[in-house]
Design an enzyme around this catalytic site. Structure first.
Site, PDB file in Angstrom:
ATOM      1  N   PHE A 112       0.703  -1.594   0.183  1.00 27.84           N
ATOM      2  CA  PHE A 112       0.137   0.322   0.236  1.00 27.84           C
ATOM      3  C   PHE A 112       0.796   1.577   0.124  1.00 27.84           C
ATOM      4  CE2 PHE A 112      -3.176   3.462   2.770  1.00 27.84           C
ATOM      5  CZ  PHE A 112      -4.221   2.910   1.487  1.00 27.84           C
ATOM      6  N   ASP A 183       2.754  -5.645   7.966  1.00 28.91           N
ATOM      7  CA  ASP A 183       1.580  -5.101   7.981  1.00 28.91           C
ATOM      8  C   ASP A 183       0.198  -6.099   7.458  1.00 28.91           C
ATOM      9  OD1 ASP A 183      -0.622  -3.282   7.047  1.00 28.91           O
ATOM     10  OD2 ASP A 183       0.647  -1.635   6.607  1.00 28.91           O
ATOM     11  N   TYR A 208     -10.650  -0.818  11.225  1.00 29.73           N
ATOM     12  CA  TYR A 208     -11.586  -0.049  11.052  1.00 29.73           C
ATOM     13  C   TYR A 208     -12.229  -0.582   9.649  1.00 29.73           C
ATOM     14  CZ  TYR A 208      -7.892   2.772   8.187  1.00 29.73           C
ATOM     15  OH  TYR A 208      -7.162   2.645   7.046  1.00 29.73           O
ATOM     16  N   LYS A 209     -11.186  -1.339   9.142  1.00 28.69           N
ATOM     17  CA  LYS A 209     -11.650  -2.439   8.349  1.00 28.69           C
ATOM     18  C   LYS A 209     -12.576  -3.902   8.374  1.00 28.69           C
ATOM     19  CE  LYS A 209      -7.856  -0.775   5.065  1.00 28.69           C
ATOM     20  NZ  LYS A 209      -6.260  -0.765   5.249  1.00 28.69           N
ATOM     21  N   ARG A 355     -13.026  -4.429  -6.477  1.00 31.29           N
ATOM     22  CA  ARG A 355     -12.268  -4.891  -5.306  1.00 31.29           C
ATOM     23  C   ARG A 355     -14.091  -4.942  -4.800  1.00 31.29           C
ATOM     24  NH1 ARG A 355      -8.898  -2.688  -0.832  1.00 31.29           N
ATOM     25  NH2 ARG A 355     -10.542  -1.589  -0.583  1.00 31.29           N
TER      26      ARG A 355
HETATM   27  C1  LIG Z   1      -5.629   0.657   4.773  1.00 32.80           C
HETATM   28  C2  LIG Z   1      -4.483   0.487   4.422  1.00 32.80           C
HETATM   29  C3  LIG Z   1      -3.519   1.516   5.331  1.00 32.80           C
HETATM   30  C4  LIG Z   1      -4.338   3.016   5.654  1.00 32.80           C
HETATM   31  O1  LIG Z   1      -3.270   3.639   6.569  1.00 32.80           O
HETATM   32  P1  LIG Z   1      -3.643   4.383   7.704  1.00 32.80           P
HETATM   33  O2  LIG Z   1      -2.751   5.087   8.006  1.00 32.80           O
HETATM   34  O3  LIG Z   1      -4.853   3.833   8.627  1.00 32.80           O
HETATM   35  O4  LIG Z   1      -4.695   5.733   6.705  1.00 32.80           O
HETATM   36  C5  LIG Z   1      -2.000   1.410   5.884  1.00 32.80           C
HETATM   37  N1  LIG Z   1      -1.427   0.668   4.693  1.00 32.80           N
HETATM   38  C6  LIG Z   1      -2.518  -0.656   4.757  1.00 32.80           C
HETATM   39  C7  LIG Z   1      -1.818  -1.652   4.229  1.00 32.80           C
HETATM   40  C8  LIG Z   1      -3.843  -0.442   4.073  1.00 32.80           C
HETATM   41  O5  LIG Z   1      -4.269  -1.413   3.522  1.00 32.80           O
END
Ligand SMILES: *Cc1c(COP(=O)(O)O)cnc(C)c1O
Length: 396
Positions: A112, A183, A208-209, A355
């Protein structure tokens, strides 16, 4: 296999098929009352006394333990706070200090972007020849040279759902003398994770996911128990200090995982998340996984039968796929907007990915079939081909 479906535990608008719990989970029915109680009985009545009397100060560890139980983390090895991007930075900064003679952070191009951006920011700050190296996901094992201090990967690819082999890559990284950070953004709450068994030094993730903690819910960080008293937190905030209320002028890291706390925890979000995590108390992650795979297989089979315009972007073999199914379609953005307008909610990821996330806590076979019917209608009748669906919103 125990039933994992608990639709009654969530509020989902009538008629909606929600296939986006991998971006923002729906609201658990228990959340509004819990948050209201925290506001009216605690904040309003106790005010500052709430930190002790209502136990606010202990929430980051208590909720961390609830998260920990779902990822195979022992009690006292997970703490909540901040956002995932911050937790990525925190894990990276501690990890590079554990290999001072090495200068490379290794990651992959499937990660990400925020994780890569945080690494870029850190190497810029460190200077001294530190660098971020990104390779294709399938090339990670072959890229472990002896300058790699840290390997940082996201287990489940946010676009395609492709999964890394956590055990094998961690072993390869550690055989190479590197520190491993996972992660778990698209793993936690979705698939079984054995973080202690993987032997990885660090893991981070958001809530939050799949955990349904609500927009802005705090992130988590795990540190392998044998290292928790040794890691050096670069984000050395007062609530990670051993005795914050001594107001010492110098920083002394707190005991174990507490040192990964930074500042004041968001209590209202923490209350919402605690209520949401209670749903997981009696859910077996292997049962959840089996139910998720069954829904995904049904979805793939029905889409390939009824909607040949879509090309599978996810691994076909379910054991290499997280809890989402993605499709490629040239006009994917407009098509997803047309679906959303018809209450089938997924999301779009550039350049052409549609998705769909699967959460068997609130989705069943009928929901999947209903979604496929709407997708088929949109695709066969080009219902996406309208100006209103083509203008990109701020959040896709
Ligand atoms: C959703 C997601 C994030 C989002 O990070 P936030 O700081 O919570 O906005 C970061 N890394 C990955 C791999 C994600 O899927």
């Amino acid at each position: 296999m125990a039933e994992v479906l608990r639709k009654e535990a969530f509020i989902i608008p009538e008629g909606m098929v929600y296939l986006d719990g991998n971006s923002l989970g729906p609201m658990p029915r228990s959340v509004p009352d819990r948050v209201a109680r925290t506001m009216t009985d605690e904040w309003a009545q106790m005010l500052i006394k709430g930190w002790n009397k209502a136990g606010w100060m202990a929430l980051p560890e208590e909720v961390g333990a609830m998260v920990g139980r779902t990822i195979g983390a022992p009690e006292g090895s997970v703490v909540m706070g901040d956002t995932l991007s911050i937790k990525v930075f925190q894990a990276l900064a501690s990890a590079v200090k554990m290999r001072p003679d090495r200068r490379v952070i290794l990651s992959d191009t499937g990660n990400f972007p925020s994780d890569l951006y945080m690494a870029e920011g850190l190497v810029g700050l460190l200077g001294q020849g530190y660098a971020l190296r990104t390779v294709a996901p399938e090339d990670v094992a072959g890229a472990m040279t002896d300058d790699v201090a840290v390997v940082m990967l996201t287990e489940v690819d946010y676009r395609t759902g492709r999964m890394h082999d956590m055990q094998a890559i961690t072993k390869a990284a550690q055989d190479n003398g590197s520190v491993m950070i996972w992660d778990l953004a698209h793993s936690a709450g979705a698939i079984p994770v054995d973080i202690l068994g993987s032997n990885a030094e660090f893991a981070v993730g958001c809530t939050y996911k799949y955990f349904n903690g609500g927009p802005g819910a705090p992130a988590f960080i795990y540190v392998r128990p044998d290292l928790a008293d040794a890691v050096e937190p670069a984000l050395s905030g007062w609530l990670g200090h051993r005795q914050p209320f001594d107001f010492d002028l110098n920083y002394t890291p707190g005991n174990g995982i507490e040192r990964m706390r930074v500042g004041t925890p968001p209590i209202l979000q923490m209350a919402a998340l605690e209520a949401a995590m209670e749903i997981y108390a009696d859910v077996d992650m292997h049962d959840l996984r089996a139910a998720s795979i069954a829904l995904q297989e049904q979805f793939i089979e029905e889409i390939e039968r009824d909607v040949p315009q879509l090309t599978l972007a996810s691994p076909r073999d379910s054991k290499n796929r997280g809890s989402q199914v993605s499709w490629r379609f040239e006009h994917g953005y407009a098509a997803m907007q047309a679906l959303i307008a018809r209450d089938v909610i997924g999301d779009f990821r550039a350049p052409d990915i549609m998705r769909f996330g699967f959460t068997p806590l609130y989705l069943d076979r009928n929901d999947v079939s209903r979604a496929v019917k709407v997708i088929a209608d949109v695709m066969h009748n080009d219902l996406w081909d309208r100006e209103e669906y083509k203008t990109r919103a701020r959040v896709t």
